[in-house]
Scaffold this motif. Structure first.
Motif, PDB file in Angstrom:
ATOM      1  N   GLU A  15       0.823  -1.337   0.085  1.00  0.00           N
ATOM      2  CA  GLU A  15       0.019   0.140  -0.204  1.00  0.00           C
ATOM      3  C   GLU A  15       0.806   1.256   0.010  1.00  0.00           C
ATOM      4  N   ASP A  16       2.097   1.329   0.819  1.00  0.00           N
ATOM      5  CA  ASP A  16       2.921   2.152   0.922  1.00  0.00           C
ATOM      6  C   ASP A  16       3.667   2.728  -0.505  1.00  0.00           C
ATOM      7  N   VAL A  17       4.282   1.521  -0.907  1.00  0.00           N
ATOM      8  CA  VAL A  17       5.125   1.568  -2.310  1.00  0.00           C
ATOM      9  C   VAL A  17       4.083   1.848  -3.360  1.00  0.00           C
ATOM     10  N   PHE A  18       3.015   1.275  -3.401  1.00  0.00           N
ATOM     11  CA  PHE A  18       2.438   1.502  -4.641  1.00  0.00           C
ATOM     12  C   PHE A  18       1.368   2.586  -4.465  1.00  0.00           C
ATOM     13  N   ASP A  19       1.257   3.336  -3.357  1.00  0.00           N
ATOM     14  CA  ASP A  19       0.455   4.285  -3.050  1.00  0.00           C
ATOM     15  C   ASP A  19      -1.087   3.987  -3.447  1.00  0.00           C
ATOM     16  N   GLU A  20      -1.465   2.718  -2.894  1.00  0.00           N
ATOM     17  CA  GLU A  20      -2.868   2.444  -3.224  1.00  0.00           C
ATOM     18  C   GLU A  20      -3.487   1.884  -1.770  1.00  0.00           C
ATOM     19  N   ASP A  21      -4.623   2.386  -1.483  1.00  0.00           N
ATOM     20  CA  ASP A  21      -5.437   1.941  -0.449  1.00  0.00           C
ATOM     21  C   ASP A  21      -6.000   0.703  -0.444  1.00  0.00           C
ATOM     22  N   ASP A  22      -6.181   0.052   0.495  1.00  0.00           N
ATOM     23  CA  ASP A  22      -7.051  -1.196   0.842  1.00  0.00           C
ATOM     24  C   ASP A  22      -6.646  -2.240  -0.286  1.00  0.00           C
ATOM     25  N   ILE A  23      -5.505  -2.891  -0.589  1.00  0.00           N
ATOM     26  CA  ILE A  23      -5.228  -3.765  -1.281  1.00  0.00           C
ATOM     27  C   ILE A  23      -5.706  -4.983  -0.512  1.00  0.00           C
TER      28      ILE A  23
ATOM     29  N   GLN B  24      -2.439  12.528   4.319  1.00  0.00           N
ATOM     30  CA  GLN B  24      -2.556  13.990   4.458  1.00  0.00           C
ATOM     31  C   GLN B  24      -1.991  14.617   2.841  1.00  0.00           C
ATOM     32  N   LEU B  25      -1.232  13.622   2.257  1.00  0.00           N
ATOM     33  CA  LEU B  25      -0.641  13.788   0.791  1.00  0.00           C
ATOM     34  C   LEU B  25      -1.633  13.696   0.020  1.00  0.00           C
ATOM     35  N   LYS B  26      -2.663  12.668   0.489  1.00  0.00           N
ATOM     36  CA  LYS B  26      -3.591  12.471  -0.677  1.00  0.00           C
ATOM     37  C   LYS B  26      -5.039  13.442  -0.554  1.00  0.00           C
ATOM     38  N   VAL B  27      -4.872  13.957   0.531  1.00  0.00           N
ATOM     39  CA  VAL B  27      -5.891  15.104   0.503  1.00  0.00           C
ATOM     40  C   VAL B  27      -5.216  16.276  -0.232  1.00  0.00           C
ATOM     41  N   LEU B  28      -4.143  16.586   0.052  1.00  0.00           N
ATOM     42  CA  LEU B  28      -3.367  17.746  -0.739  1.00  0.00           C
ATOM     43  C   LEU B  28      -3.338  17.572  -2.121  1.00  0.00           C
ATOM     44  N   ARG B  29      -3.300  16.357  -2.481  1.00  0.00           N
ATOM     45  CA  ARG B  29      -3.266  16.248  -3.869  1.00  0.00           C
ATOM     46  C   ARG B  29      -4.715  16.303  -4.565  1.00  0.00           C
ATOM     47  N   LYS B  30      -5.366  15.507  -3.893  1.00  0.00           N
ATOM     48  CA  LYS B  30      -6.747  15.691  -4.461  1.00  0.00           C
ATOM     49  C   LYS B  30      -7.973  16.954  -4.255  1.00  0.00           C
ATOM     50  N   ASP B  31      -7.517  17.509  -3.099  1.00  0.00           N
ATOM     51  CA  ASP B  31      -8.700  18.610  -2.707  1.00  0.00           C
ATOM     52  C   ASP B  31      -7.906  20.170  -3.043  1.00  0.00           C
ATOM     53  N   ALA B  32      -8.329  20.525  -4.228  1.00  0.00           N
ATOM     54  CA  ALA B  32      -7.813  21.841  -4.669  1.00  0.00           C
ATOM     55  C   ALA B  32      -7.950  23.006  -3.759  1.00  0.00           C
ATOM     56  N   GLU B  33      -8.851  22.904  -2.579  1.00  0.00           N
ATOM     57  CA  GLU B  33      -8.950  23.866  -1.639  1.00  0.00           C
ATOM     58  C   GLU B  33      -7.987  23.733  -0.567  1.00  0.00           C
ATOM     59  N   SER B  34      -7.375  22.695  -0.372  1.00  0.00           N
ATOM     60  CA  SER B  34      -6.525  22.431   0.680  1.00  0.00           C
ATOM     61  C   SER B  34      -5.203  23.306   0.517  1.00  0.00           C
ATOM     62  N   ASP B  35      -4.763  23.714   1.455  1.00  0.00           N
ATOM     63  CA  ASP B  35      -3.508  24.665   1.491  1.00  0.00           C
ATOM     64  C   ASP B  35      -2.107  23.973   1.025  1.00  0.00           C
ATOM     65  N   ALA B  36      -1.785  24.528  -0.178  1.00  0.00           N
ATOM     66  CA  ALA B  36      -0.626  23.694  -0.856  1.00  0.00           C
ATOM     67  C   ALA B  36       0.779  23.992  -0.015  1.00  0.00           C
ATOM     68  N   GLY B  37       0.650  25.123   0.644  1.00  0.00           N
ATOM     69  CA  GLY B  37       1.794  25.475   1.431  1.00  0.00           C
ATOM     70  C   GLY B  37       2.109  24.270   2.454  1.00  0.00           C
ATOM     71  N   ASP B  38       1.024  23.583   2.871  1.00  0.00           N
ATOM     72  CA  ASP B  38       1.375  22.376   3.843  1.00  0.00           C
ATOM     73  C   ASP B  38       2.504  21.412   3.261  1.00  0.00           C
ATOM     74  N   LEU B  39       2.564  21.367   1.833  1.00  0.00           N
ATOM     75  CA  LEU B  39       3.540  20.469   1.123  1.00  0.00           C
ATOM     76  C   LEU B  39       4.702  20.884   1.671  1.00  0.00           C
ATOM     77  N   ARG B  40       5.045  22.535   1.683  1.00  0.00           N
ATOM     78  CA  ARG B  40       6.286  22.742   1.906  1.00  0.00           C
ATOM     79  C   ARG B  40       6.642  22.157   3.441  1.00  0.00           C
ATOM     80  N   ARG B  41       5.682  22.548   4.077  1.00  0.00           N
ATOM     81  CA  ARG B  41       5.737  22.079   5.588  1.00  0.00           C
ATOM     82  C   ARG B  41       6.349  20.512   5.728  1.00  0.00           C
ATOM     83  N   LEU B  42       5.386  19.598   4.848  1.00  0.00           N
ATOM     84  CA  LEU B  42       5.562  18.040   4.963  1.00  0.00           C
ATOM     85  C   LEU B  42       7.106  17.733   4.257  1.00  0.00           C
ATOM     86  N   ALA B  43       7.417  18.699   3.469  1.00  0.00           N
ATOM     87  CA  ALA B  43       8.880  18.329   2.616  1.00  0.00           C
ATOM     88  C   ALA B  43      10.069  18.639   3.828  1.00  0.00           C
ATOM     89  N   GLY B  44       9.735  19.124   4.913  1.00  0.00           N
ATOM     90  CA  GLY B  44      10.687  19.365   5.815  1.00  0.00           C
ATOM     91  C   GLY B  44      10.870  18.136   6.942  1.00  0.00           C
TER      92      GLY B  44
END
Lengths: 80, 641
Positions: A15-23, B24-44
């Protein structure tokens, strides 16, 4: 570690490597079943397994694997 | 989480990422309303290869938002003679950590020369700002020995000719610079130690190639990534992974990718002028061992004669060396300024001198405010600061308040501080000149010192975030030794500086005319242990403070208010009307001159020798709401508890 313990750990890693949930685990699962599983992510997968279980695979062991079930068996055999 | 062993591949100067990073990354990737600045924080955080890849997808999805957030865009083309895909995958996320927004293009595997020599190639159509040329010994003809007469020199020359011809092609075809890299030394020997001096051995050729590459191959605008030095620092046994080379032509262990990507990105950031400029140093337990205000100039650990002392000398030496190459030094310490300066003026083994410090801030204000002040005085951004402090609570506070400041996770062993600071590469440079040589002196000439600071930042939120538990109980046998130690050692936060032996402390335990407290404080960083000791003489009308001391480590945590609440409660229950406090001045306790005033006591007259007397009318006292859980022993529990 029982075989099913190993299998559930392997799923977590997948799930982590392929970034996919609920395999859903299945012994017969192969790269064809998972979108992001290509030759490059396969290397990340192998390395993540090595790290998690603290084992090393030889190139030929990796080349011989046909599905996830065989990977789980190989891990089990290396754990003695 | 703290690491006991320093793992170079784990980016040890960074904190481990949050458990729910992937979601968290999934939300930031898919929700255009989420704060993209959080990506900078998480990259730290210290992200592994999988996490960098996950973040890379989010960076791609939010590219426009990120571009608008002040990141510096950079188009990087990579032409490698091996599999660079993992590095390429790690770059976008790693770049955020260094203030860059990288778009990359990778030439097809095996097409390095074609891509660079053909002006109409897809690589040049990409319009790169820089082209990274990544080779390996095999591709350069340096992987096998050349033991024929003159063969080694010829092989090295031909490898350099090849690299420089591709470099020239990039210059000519795109008018941009290249990033070249040194070759990590292969692990296998031919003769053994004899290789070092034998022309044509692989070790000899690779050493020679690397030295000549650094000395001869770089034109204006070109950069050198010293991968060989990085691999050596890590250790070649860890760096190389033969299995990965054989099955996929990956030139180093997969675990090395996040570190290699970080080194590449810090280099690119340095070329864009984004490296840090100033190292801000804490003092107690960072530049010397111990607390100057308590231990005195003879009591601190520094210099020859003890391992601990030498570890601090090494930290100071690194700071001094950084200064000689143009890094500005500043001090930010919770201290009385007069105490803080004593080692600089009186300790023979101080490597750093007062004049080396461009801005010297020693006060009791929160460090985030002081860091802003330092940046302002130096006229640089807070994003140019690196803050070195042994105290995890201070580090966390600064990270929360000023995420732009780099705060290395240095752990608990001062011997490791120089290594971690160096590994973090905050001060990466791509040139060195006269201006750099003079810079530190220039700032020192303008040296400014600040003692009074405006408080900013929401202190209460911060304190609440510490999850403090303050426990108070009367003196007892269990705490006796530590109580006596604090009574005899504390100098700064000590109202009366009365010293008592362990036997006297024991006598207080059973004395009904004494009200005693030993206070402990835990927070989410751990148990601070016993940090405060209080003794009151219990009269019928008034309780008089005999002793009130506290460790300066927990200053500003509002522990003294918790103590007062418990004392006041007990005094009320005993029928007293007033609390009386005295401040008896010593050369070291100026810090608590206004202690009772701050707690709401009123001035009740001067004492002999400059002391002051204070009174609190219990009828008017109301315990404040405090940002901590207060646990009192049963015998102290009031009716309202």
């Amino acid at each position: 570690m029982t075989r099913s313990d190993i299998a559930s750990k392997v799923v977590e890693i997948m799930e982590d490597v392929f970034d996919e949930d609920d395999i859903a685990y299945d012994d017969a699962m192969t790269a064809a079943d998972i979108e992001e599983w290509d030759s490059l992510s396969n290397i990340r997968f192998v390395v993540a397994i090595e790290k998690e279980f603290d084992i090393r695979f030889s190139n030929s062991e990796i080349a011989d694997l046909e599905n996830v079930g065989q990977m789980v068996d190989l891990i089990a055999s290396k754990q003695g | 989480m703290s690491r006991s062993v320093i793992e170079p591949f784990a980016l040890p100067w960074l904190l481990d990422p949050p458990e729910d990073l992937r979601s968290q990354l999934k939300v930031l990737r898919k929700d255009a309303e989420s704060d993209a600045g959080d990506l900078r924080r998480l990259a730290g955080y210290a992200l592994d290869l999988n996490q960098l890849g996950q973040m890379g997808k989010a960076v791609a999805a939010r590219r426009d938002d990120l571009a608008a957030s002040g990141l510096r865009p950079l188009r990087l083309a990579i032409a490698a003679t091996h599999t660079a895909d993992f590095l390429v995958e790690a770059l976008p996320a790693t770049a955020l950590r260094h203030g860059l927004l990288i778009d990359s293009y990778q030439a097809d595997y095996g097409q390095t020369a074609q891509a660079v020599l053909d002006p109409s190639s897809a690589l040049f159509a990409f319009k790169p700002d820089l082209v990274a040329l990544a080779f390996d010994p095999l591709a350069l003809g340096l992987a096998s020995p050349r033991l024929d007469e003159g063969g080694g020199e010829e092989a090295v020359q031909s490898a350099l000719d090849y690299v420089t011809s591709l470099r020239d092609a990039v210059h000519a075809n795109a008018g941009v610079g290249v990033v070249l890299q040194t070759l990590p030394m292969p692990q296998t020997a031919l003769f053994g130690s004899f290789d070092a001096g034998q022309p044509g051995s692989v070790r000899w050729m690779v050493s020679r190639f690397n030295a000549r590459l650094a000395a001869e191959a770089l034109g204006p605008g070109d950069l050198l990534l010293d991968l060989a030095a990085l691999a050596e620092t890590v250790g070649l046994a860890q760096w190389h992974d033969a299995a990965r080379w054989h099955d996929a032509k990956v030139p180093y262990a997969l675990d090395a990718v996040p570190l290699a990507a970080d080194h590449l990105c810090r280099l690119l950031a340095a070329a864009r002028g984004l490296s840090r400029k100033c190292l801000v140093l804490d003092l107690d337990n960072t530049l010397w061992g111990g607390v100057i205000g308590d231990d005195g100039v003879d009591g601190i650990a520094l210099g020859q004669g003890s391992g601990t002392g030498e570890a601090f000398t090494a930290i100071q030496s690194l700071a001094r060396d950084l200064r000689t190459r143009g890094i500005i030094l500043a001090v930010c310490s919770k201290n009385e300024e007069s105490n803080a300066l004593i080692p600089f003026r009186e300790h023979d083994e101080m490597v750093l001198k007062e004049e080396d410090i461009a801005v010297f801030v020693a006060n009791w204000t929160d460090k985030a405010s002081n860091l802003q002040h330092i940046a302002k005085v130096l006229n640089i951004g807070v994003d140019a600061l690196v803050f070195l402090d042994d105290n995890p609570a201070e580090r966390e506070r600064v990270r929360q308040e000023l995420p732009q400041v780099a705060v290395p996770e240095v752990g608990a062993d001062p011997a490791q501080y120089p290594l971690i600071l160096s590994a973090a590469g905050y001060f990466e440079a791509v040139s060195f000149g006269d201006e750099d040589r003079k810079r530190a002196d220039m700032y020192a000439a303008n040296a400014a010192r600040s003692s009074a600071m405006q408080k900013i930042g929401n202190m209460d939120d911060y304190l609440r975030s510490l999850d403090m538990v303050c426990s108070l109980r009367p003196f007892d046998a269990l705490g006796r030794a530590r109580t006596a130690q604090l009574v005899n050692k504390s100098n700064q936060f000590n109202l009366t500086t009365r010293r008592y032996t362990e036997a006297e402390v024991e006598a207080f335990e059973a004395d009904p005319a004494k009200f005693t407290l030993q206070v402990r404080l835990e927070d989410r960083f751990g148990d601070n242990g016993m940090i405060s000791v209080v003794i009151f003489d219990c009269g019928e009308e008034e309780w008089v403070c005999d002793t009130w001391l506290m460790s300066c480590r927990v200053l500003g945590r509002r522990v003294e208010e918790a103590v007062l609440a418990v004392v006041a409660d007990a005094a009320r229950k005993a029928g007293a009307q007033r609390l009386v406090g005295e401040w008896l001045p010593t050369p070291k306790n100026g810090l608590v001159e206004k202690h009772f005033e701050k707690l709401g006591f009123t001035f009740a007259g001067d004492l002999a020798d400059g002391g002051t007397r204070w009174v609190l009318d219990l009828a008017n006292y109301q315990a404040p709401d405090l940002p901590m859980v207060i646990e009192r022993a049963d015998e102290l529990a009031g009716a309202d508890a």
